[in-house]
Design a protein around this motif. Structure first.
Motif, mmCIF file in Angstrom:
data_model
loop_
_atom_site.group_PDB
_atom_site.id
_atom_site.type_symbol
_atom_site.label_atom_id
_atom_site.label_comp_id
_atom_site.label_asym_id
_atom_site.label_seq_id
_atom_site.Cartn_x
_atom_site.Cartn_y
_atom_site.Cartn_z
ATOM 1 N N UNK A 122 0.820 -1.219 0.000
ATOM 2 C CA UNK A 122 0.000 0.000 0.000
ATOM 3 C C UNK A 122 0.852 1.268 0.000
ATOM 4 N N UNK A 123 2.009 1.193 0.641
ATOM 5 C CA UNK A 123 2.912 2.352 0.660
ATOM 6 C C UNK A 123 3.331 2.722 -0.760
ATOM 7 N N UNK A 124 3.578 1.726 -1.604
ATOM 8 C CA UNK A 124 3.976 2.008 -2.986
ATOM 9 C C UNK A 124 2.807 2.548 -3.797
ATOM 10 N N UNK A 125 1.597 2.178 -3.458
ATOM 11 C CA UNK A 125 0.423 2.733 -4.151
ATOM 12 C C UNK A 125 0.297 4.215 -3.803
ATOM 13 N N UNK A 126 0.559 4.544 -2.552
ATOM 14 C CA UNK A 126 0.547 5.955 -2.148
ATOM 15 C C UNK A 126 1.698 6.694 -2.823
ATOM 16 N N UNK A 127 2.865 6.044 -2.915
ATOM 17 C CA UNK A 127 3.993 6.655 -3.625
ATOM 18 C C UNK A 127 3.645 6.894 -5.092
ATOM 19 N N UNK A 128 2.854 6.004 -5.672
ATOM 20 C CA UNK A 128 2.415 6.183 -7.057
ATOM 21 C C UNK A 128 1.599 7.461 -7.181
ATOM 22 N N UNK A 129 0.676 7.666 -6.271
ATOM 23 C CA UNK A 129 -0.157 8.880 -6.275
ATOM 24 C C UNK A 129 0.736 10.116 -6.217
ATOM 25 N N UNK A 130 1.717 10.090 -5.327
ATOM 26 C CA UNK A 130 2.649 11.214 -5.208
ATOM 27 C C UNK A 130 3.495 11.355 -6.472
ATOM 28 N N UNK A 131 3.954 10.229 -7.022
ATOM 29 C CA UNK A 131 4.774 10.266 -8.240
ATOM 30 C C UNK A 131 3.983 10.854 -9.406
ATOM 31 N N UNK A 132 2.697 10.504 -9.507
ATOM 32 C CA UNK A 132 1.854 11.064 -10.571
ATOM 33 C C UNK A 132 1.760 12.583 -10.431
ATOM 34 N N UNK A 133 1.526 13.048 -9.219
ATOM 35 C CA UNK A 133 1.419 14.487 -8.982
ATOM 36 C C UNK A 133 2.744 15.184 -9.258
ATOM 37 N N UNK A 134 3.845 14.595 -8.769
ATOM 38 C CA UNK A 134 5.166 15.186 -8.997
ATOM 39 C C UNK A 134 5.513 15.213 -10.481
ATOM 40 N N UNK A 135 5.181 14.135 -11.182
ATOM 41 C CA UNK A 135 5.456 14.070 -12.612
ATOM 42 C C UNK A 135 4.660 15.134 -13.358
ATOM 43 N N UNK A 136 3.395 15.284 -13.022
ATOM 44 C CA UNK A 136 2.562 16.307 -13.677
ATOM 45 C C UNK A 136 3.102 17.709 -13.419
ATOM 46 N N UNK A 137 3.534 17.968 -12.190
ATOM 47 C CA UNK A 137 4.130 19.271 -11.873
ATOM 48 C C UNK A 137 5.407 19.493 -12.682
ATOM 49 N N UNK A 138 6.229 18.461 -12.744
ATOM 50 C CA UNK A 138 7.492 18.552 -13.485
ATOM 51 C C UNK A 138 7.224 18.797 -14.968
ATOM 52 N N UNK A 139 6.265 18.091 -15.533
ATOM 53 C CA UNK A 139 5.901 18.245 -16.938
ATOM 54 C C UNK A 139 5.384 19.653 -17.208
ATOM 55 N N UNK A 140 4.535 20.149 -16.336
ATOM 56 C CA UNK A 140 4.001 21.493 -16.488
ATOM 57 C C UNK A 140 5.126 22.533 -16.400
ATOM 58 N N UNK A 141 6.053 22.334 -15.472
ATOM 59 C CA UNK A 141 7.171 23.263 -15.321
ATOM 60 C C UNK A 141 8.039 23.272 -16.575
ATOM 61 N N UNK A 142 8.293 22.099 -17.141
ATOM 62 C CA UNK A 142 9.070 22.029 -18.379
ATOM 63 C C UNK A 142 8.349 22.758 -19.504
ATOM 64 N N UNK A 143 7.038 22.597 -19.571
ATOM 65 C CA UNK A 143 6.251 23.285 -20.588
ATOM 66 C C UNK A 143 6.348 24.806 -20.397
ATOM 67 N N UNK A 144 6.216 25.254 -19.147
ATOM 68 C CA UNK A 144 6.322 26.693 -18.862
ATOM 69 C C UNK A 144 7.702 27.213 -19.236
ATOM 70 N N UNK A 145 8.740 26.462 -18.875
ATOM 71 C CA UNK A 145 10.109 26.874 -19.191
ATOM 72 C C UNK A 145 10.311 26.973 -20.701
ATOM 73 N N UNK A 146 9.754 26.037 -21.432
ATOM 74 C CA UNK A 146 9.861 26.034 -22.896
ATOM 75 C C UNK A 146 9.157 27.256 -23.472
ATOM 76 N N UNK A 147 7.983 27.595 -22.925
ATOM 77 C CA UNK A 147 7.238 28.768 -23.401
ATOM 78 C C UNK A 147 7.982 30.056 -23.081
ATOM 79 N N UNK A 148 8.628 30.108 -21.918
ATOM 80 C CA UNK A 148 9.385 31.300 -21.523
ATOM 81 C C UNK A 148 10.576 31.557 -22.457
ATOM 82 N N UNK A 149 11.153 30.482 -22.988
ATOM 83 C CA UNK A 149 12.309 30.610 -23.886
ATOM 84 C C UNK A 149 11.901 31.085 -25.277
#
Length: 150
Positions: A122-149
């Motif tokens: 169950x701990x890894x399932x919770x880690x998955x939830x966190x990983x999904x959120x972290x990945x989405x944030x990271x992806x959005x940040x990369x998109x923002x950085x690309x737009x800023x350039x």
């Protein structure tokens, strides 16, 4: 939660704007990044990984399919010039469609968790939830950085 829904809607709409070939290419790139990120974050054993990825990929593909199909129908109706002319009856119908899609996605996520409980701690399932959120944030940040350039 609302920010996450807005991000996912934005991500889905941006996917919809690419041509079909470009869509598949972008989706494959994101999927490869996601696999690398999740593998690192979840610390899956070989046995867990062998069972996890087919289940998660099926979930991810179904989630994408639902969003791609449904959001395509909303996108046109949610343009400012159409929203400003929308009647209460039309708005009610659109809102019902959105609620139905949200419910379908919720049930899909619930099913994923049930399936994962039989193969992951169950701990890894919770880690998955966190990983999904972290990945989405990271992806959005990369998109923002690309737009800023630009």
């Amino acid at each position: 939660m609302i920010l996450k829904k807005i991000f996912l809607l934005f991500l889905t709409i941006s996917f919809c704007s690419y041509a079909q070939d470009g869509l598949k290419e972008k989706k494959d790139q994101i999927k490869a990044l996601k696999v690398k990120f999740f593998t690192s974050e979840l610390e899956l054993s070989a046995s867990e990984s062998e069972k996890f990825w087919p289940i998660y990929n099926a979930y991810d593909d179904k989630q994408f399919e639902i969003r791609h199909q449904k959001v395509k129908t909303y996108r046109y109706q949610m343009r400012d010039n159409i929203l400003s002319k929308m009647s209460e009856r039309e708005a009610s119908a659109l809102l019902s469609q959105i609620e139905s899609t949200d419910e379908e996605l919720y049930q899909l996520k619930k099913s994923l968790i049930i399936d994962l409980k039989s193969i992951l701690p169950k701990v890894k399932i919770i880690k998955l939830k966190k990983a999904e959120e972290d990945f989405n944030r990271k992806l959005l940040q990369q998109y923002k950085d690309k737009q800023d350039r630009k």
